[in-house]
Write an enzyme that holds these catalytic residues in place. Structure first.
Site, PDB file in Angstrom:
ATOM      1  N   GLU A   1       0.838  -1.200   0.000  1.00  0.00           N
ATOM      2  CA  GLU A   1       0.000   0.000   0.000  1.00  0.00           C
ATOM      3  C   GLU A   1       0.873   1.250   0.000  1.00  0.00           C
ATOM      4  O   GLU A   1       0.642   2.179  -0.777  1.00  0.00           O
ATOM      5  CB  GLU A   1      -0.880   0.046   1.256  1.00  0.00           C
ATOM      6  CG  GLU A   1      -2.016  -0.910   1.288  1.00  0.00           C
ATOM      7  CD  GLU A   1      -2.765  -0.869   2.618  1.00  0.00           C
ATOM      8  OE1 GLU A   1      -3.447  -1.849   2.911  1.00  0.00           O
ATOM      9  OE2 GLU A   1      -2.673   0.135   3.357  1.00  0.00           O
ATOM     10  N   LEU A   2       1.848   1.273   0.881  1.00  0.00           N
ATOM     11  CA  LEU A   2       2.720   2.438   1.009  1.00  0.00           C
ATOM     12  C   LEU A   2       3.444   2.730  -0.303  1.00  0.00           C
ATOM     13  O   LEU A   2       3.555   3.888  -0.712  1.00  0.00           O
ATOM     14  CB  LEU A   2       3.723   2.228   2.144  1.00  0.00           C
ATOM     15  CG  LEU A   2       4.679   3.379   2.403  1.00  0.00           C
ATOM     16  CD1 LEU A   2       3.925   4.619   2.871  1.00  0.00           C
ATOM     17  CD2 LEU A   2       5.718   2.983   3.436  1.00  0.00           C
TER      18      LEU A   2
END
Length: 162
Positions: free
Chosen positions: A87-88
């Protein structure tokens, strides 16, 4: 002018909330979610928005791409989760091309430990290096260090945070 109006119609969520569930789901993140919704914001929260049977990483990438803002709750074990790091990476990629606002919350962690990949984060990345490709870990480290450089909120658990 047409491109700005067409890009705004593509946005589905005001906020994408990235967090490690085991660390913050039952306390801080739940309160943050309620506060954001209380302000009338449409928030992507994985437990509420994922369709049953949907491929998790694809669904999260799509949700990130159609959000205006990502709020990242960086907790002590955030970097131990491959899905959080995926996600990051997606979030910071959009940030780098100025398509998304990123607001980090340093939740009981030192922002310099995020930027320098130190403390508990160093151990998490060392563990990933034994199980994942060198290129993938390098990508994650770059995204992690970049989010550590951003202005955000530092919640250290002191009495003034409550």
């Amino acid at each position: 002018m047409a491109s700005s109006s067409s890009s705004s119609t593509l946005m589905k969520y005001h906020v994408f909330l990235s967090f490690r569930g085991e660390d913050t789901r039952l306390n801080f993140t739940t309160h943050l979610l309620q506060a954001l919704k209380g302000e009338g914001l449409d928030v992507f929260f994985d437990e509420e928005k994922l369709e049953r049977g949907e491929q998790l990483s694809d669904a999260l990438s799509r949700a990130i791409a159609v959000s205006n803002i990502s709020i990242i709750v960086l907790s002590a074990d955030y970097a131990s989760s491959k899905s959080c790091l995926l996600e990051l990476s997606d979030i910071m990629e959009l940030y780098s091309v100025k398509q998304q606002i990123v607001l980090p919350i340093f939740y009981h962690v030192n922002p310099s430990d995020v930027e320098n990949i130190d403390g508990s984060f160093k151990k998490s990345f060392d563990d990933h290096q034994t199980r994942c490709s060198v290129d993938k870990v390098k990508q994650w480290k770059t995204a992690f260090a970049e989010v550590g450089k951003l202005e955000g909120w530092h919640i250290d658990g002191s009495i003034s945070d409550r």
